[in-house]
Design an enzyme around this catalytic site. Structure first.
Site, PDB file in Angstrom:
ATOM      1  N   TYR A 150      -1.443  -1.035  10.895  1.00  0.00           N
ATOM      2  CA  TYR A 150      -1.582  -1.278   9.103  1.00  0.00           C
ATOM      3  C   TYR A 150      -0.348  -0.710   8.493  1.00  0.00           C
ATOM      4  O   TYR A 150       0.170  -1.301   7.600  1.00  0.00           O
ATOM      5  CB  TYR A 150      -2.950  -0.557   8.612  1.00  0.00           C
ATOM      6  CG  TYR A 150      -3.307  -0.738   7.242  1.00  0.00           C
ATOM      7  CD1 TYR A 150      -3.976  -2.051   6.572  1.00  0.00           C
ATOM      8  CD2 TYR A 150      -2.712   0.312   6.434  1.00  0.00           C
ATOM      9  CE1 TYR A 150      -3.985  -2.026   5.204  1.00  0.00           C
ATOM     10  CE2 TYR A 150      -3.186   0.043   5.044  1.00  0.00           C
ATOM     11  CZ  TYR A 150      -3.779  -0.965   4.491  1.00  0.00           C
ATOM     12  OH  TYR A 150      -3.991  -1.254   3.234  1.00  0.00           O
TER      13      TYR A 150
ATOM     14  N   SER B  23       0.889  -1.129   0.051  1.00  0.00           N
ATOM     15  CA  SER B  23      -0.150  -0.097  -0.116  1.00  0.00           C
ATOM     16  C   SER B  23       0.902   1.293   0.181  1.00  0.00           C
ATOM     17  O   SER B  23       2.264   1.152   0.297  1.00  0.00           O
ATOM     18  CB  SER B  23      -0.714  -0.154   1.328  1.00  0.00           C
ATOM     19  OG  SER B  23      -1.448   1.246   1.478  1.00  0.00           O
TER      20      SER B  23
ATOM     21  N   LYS C 240       2.284  -2.994   6.288  1.00  0.00           N
ATOM     22  CA  LYS C 240       2.546  -2.871   4.766  1.00  0.00           C
ATOM     23  C   LYS C 240       4.307  -2.454   4.519  1.00  0.00           C
ATOM     24  O   LYS C 240       4.524  -2.861   3.463  1.00  0.00           O
ATOM     25  CB  LYS C 240       1.562  -1.877   4.055  1.00  0.00           C
ATOM     26  CG  LYS C 240       0.011  -2.161   4.343  1.00  0.00           C
ATOM     27  CD  LYS C 240      -0.214  -3.284   3.486  1.00  0.00           C
ATOM     28  CE  LYS C 240      -1.481  -3.615   3.344  1.00  0.00           C
ATOM     29  NZ  LYS C 240      -1.679  -5.051   2.543  1.00  0.00           N
TER      30      LYS C 240
HETATM   31  P1  NAD Z   1     -11.633  -5.913   0.898  1.00  0.00           P
HETATM   32  O1  NAD Z   1     -12.200  -5.706   2.212  1.00  0.00           O
HETATM   33  O2  NAD Z   1     -12.956  -5.663  -0.239  1.00  0.00           O
HETATM   34  O3  NAD Z   1     -11.211  -7.424   0.319  1.00  0.00           O
HETATM   35  C1  NAD Z   1     -10.148  -7.737   1.123  1.00  0.00           C
HETATM   36  C2  NAD Z   1     -10.522  -9.463   1.069  1.00  0.00           C
HETATM   37  O4  NAD Z   1      -9.565 -10.338   1.839  1.00  0.00           O
HETATM   38  C3  NAD Z   1     -12.086 -10.079   1.584  1.00  0.00           C
HETATM   39  O5  NAD Z   1     -12.752 -10.749   0.780  1.00  0.00           O
HETATM   40  C4  NAD Z   1     -11.527 -10.585   2.836  1.00  0.00           C
HETATM   41  O6  NAD Z   1     -12.568 -11.661   3.038  1.00  0.00           O
HETATM   42  C5  NAD Z   1     -10.238 -11.303   2.646  1.00  0.00           C
HETATM   43  N1  NAD Z   1      -9.341 -11.801   3.792  1.00  0.00           N
HETATM   44  C6  NAD Z   1      -9.199 -10.786   4.828  1.00  0.00           C
HETATM   45  N2  NAD Z   1      -8.545 -11.411   5.963  1.00  0.00           N
HETATM   46  C7  NAD Z   1      -8.614 -12.845   5.378  1.00  0.00           C
HETATM   47  C8  NAD Z   1      -8.000 -13.808   5.725  1.00  0.00           C
HETATM   48  N3  NAD Z   1      -7.547 -13.989   7.019  1.00  0.00           N
HETATM   49  N4  NAD Z   1      -8.044 -15.129   5.016  1.00  0.00           N
HETATM   50  C9  NAD Z   1      -8.402 -15.175   3.830  1.00  0.00           C
HETATM   51  N5  NAD Z   1      -9.228 -13.698   3.469  1.00  0.00           N
HETATM   52  C10 NAD Z   1      -8.988 -12.799   4.069  1.00  0.00           C
HETATM   53  O7  NAD Z   1     -10.471  -5.031   0.564  1.00  0.00           O
HETATM   54  P2  NAD Z   1      -9.479  -4.414  -0.823  1.00  0.00           P
HETATM   55  O8  NAD Z   1      -9.627  -3.110  -0.798  1.00  0.00           O
HETATM   56  O9  NAD Z   1      -9.852  -5.297  -1.916  1.00  0.00           O
HETATM   57  O10 NAD Z   1      -8.121  -5.061  -0.399  1.00  0.00           O
HETATM   58  C11 NAD Z   1      -7.243  -5.890  -0.759  1.00  0.00           C
HETATM   59  C12 NAD Z   1      -5.934  -5.606  -0.437  1.00  0.00           C
HETATM   60  O11 NAD Z   1      -5.625  -4.184  -0.869  1.00  0.00           O
HETATM   61  C13 NAD Z   1      -5.435  -5.427   1.094  1.00  0.00           C
HETATM   62  O12 NAD Z   1      -4.252  -6.205   1.247  1.00  0.00           O
HETATM   63  C14 NAD Z   1      -5.505  -4.256   1.366  1.00  0.00           C
HETATM   64  O13 NAD Z   1      -4.558  -3.859   2.549  1.00  0.00           O
HETATM   65  C15 NAD Z   1      -4.802  -3.593   0.156  1.00  0.00           C
HETATM   66  N6  NAD Z   1      -5.219  -2.242  -0.191  1.00  0.00           N
HETATM   67  C16 NAD Z   1      -6.153  -1.584   0.019  1.00  0.00           C
HETATM   68  C17 NAD Z   1      -6.426  -0.120  -0.451  1.00  0.00           C
HETATM   69  C18 NAD Z   1      -7.898   0.540  -0.660  1.00  0.00           C
HETATM   70  O14 NAD Z   1      -8.049   1.826  -0.389  1.00  0.00           O
HETATM   71  N7  NAD Z   1      -9.014  -0.509  -0.769  1.00  0.00           N
HETATM   72  C19 NAD Z   1      -5.270   0.565  -0.737  1.00  0.00           C
HETATM   73  C20 NAD Z   1      -4.055   0.185  -0.603  1.00  0.00           C
HETATM   74  C21 NAD Z   1      -3.986  -1.307  -0.253  1.00  0.00           C
END
Ligand code: NAD
Length: 267
Positions: free
Chosen positions: A155, A142, A159
């Site tokens: 968090y 991230s 990251k």
């Molecule tokens: P989201 O919550 O929509 O999706 C995350 C998914 O991970 C969910 O389906 C959840 O069930 C699954 N998950 C969580 N813990 C788990 C576990 N222990 N075992 C198996 N599955 C698990 O969020 P997203 O925005 O799609 O996030 C995906 C990745 O992107 C994450 O690593 C997040 O930190 C990163 N990210 C997101 C953003 C943002 O703004 N959305 C920005 C930077 C990084």
């Protein structure tokens, strides 16, 4: 970006970035193994791919449990015989809270999923790729892996750790045909960013969104498909000289240090 005949494994595939990236891999010809702890969600995401004519398998797994990780790797090998691309993506945001008040159990969960989950994915997928002599891994970090956002310190720490793992491990396997990179999304339009908006200002989450967007030169959040594009590129042969790197997809926010940009400048 041609993934015909290739096998991609995606964690966190039930929702958001992982779901969109799974669908993108399938559109580009890959057979996709979708992994998530949300069983109904991951079944639906795989079902949608199959409905569009793709080849997909779903596995319910918690990325923090090594038995579950072994089982999704085993399921991928049993059905498709190899793993060419691995998107090590599952993650949680934890809570928006000063560290002086941060819940200890939640700290363990954030580190457990975001760091140990990524470690276990590497630990069990890499032997497969090393045996093949080929493979590409993308870890989801991230922009919080590059700068320190106050209020979400666990968090941020998790990251930064993902970037550390990516840098160190890429050097262990590069000569054996395996590349490992990290992506650093800024705010992406998924449940996660809206949860943070809500926590920061439960009474008016939209105002938090508007402020965030005011600090993004492009003036908006990235879409899940824009993140998927970067993951597919890094997983493809077009990125054959790229390993140990981190790629920012944030509409320009990190470059400008979160300064107010665009129309918001004139207010
Ligand atoms: P989201 O919550 O929509 O999706 C995350 C998914 O991970 C969910 O389906 C959840 O069930 C699954 N998950 C969580 N813990 C788990 C576990 N222990 N075992 C198996 N599955 C698990 O969020 P997203 O925005 O799609 O996030 C995906 C990745 O992107 C994450 O690593 C997040 O930190 C990163 N990210 C997101 C953003 C943002 O703004 N959305 C920005 C930077 C990084």
């Amino acid at each position: 970006m041609d993934f015909k005949g290739k096998v991609a494994v995606v964690t966190g595939a039930a929702n958001g970035i992982g779901r969109a990236t799974s669908a993108a891999f399938a559109r580009h010809g890959a057979k996709v193994v979708l992994v998530d702890r949300d069983e109904a969600g991951v079944r639906a995401a795989a079902g949608a791919i199959v409905q569009q004519g793709g080849d997909a398998l779903h596995v319910r797994a918690d990325v923090t449990r090594s038995a579950d990780v072994k089982s999704y790797v085993g399921a991928a090998l049993a059905k498709y015989g190899r793993i060419d691309a691995f998107f090590n993506n599952a993650g949680i945001e934890g809570k928006f809270s000063p560290i002086a008040e941060y819940d200890e159990d939640l700290f363990d969960q954030v580190i457990g999923i975001n760091v140990k989950g990524v470690f276990l994915g590497l630990r069990h997928v890499l032997p497969v790729m090393l045996k093949q002599g080929s493979g590409a891994i993308v870890n989801t970090a991230s922009v919080a892996g590059l700068v320190g956002t106050p209020g979400i310190a666990p968090y941020v720490a998790s990251k930064h750790a993902v970037i550390g793992l990516t840098k160190a491990v890429s050097g262990e396997v590069a000569r054996q045909g395996v590349r490992i990179n990290a992506i650093c999304p800024g705010p992406v339009d998924t449940r996660m960013i809206h949860s943070l908006e809500e926590q920061i200002n439960p009474g008016d989450p939209d105002s938090v969104g508007a402020r965030y967007k005011g600090s993004i030169p492009l003036g908006r959040y990235a879409t899940v498909d824009e993140i998927a594009n970067m993951v597919l590129f890094l997983s493809s042969d077009l990125a054959s000289a790229i390993t140990g790197a981190q790629y920012v997809v944030d509409g320009g926010r990190t470059a400008t240090g979160g300064a107010v940009t665009g129309a918001a400048l004139k207010r």
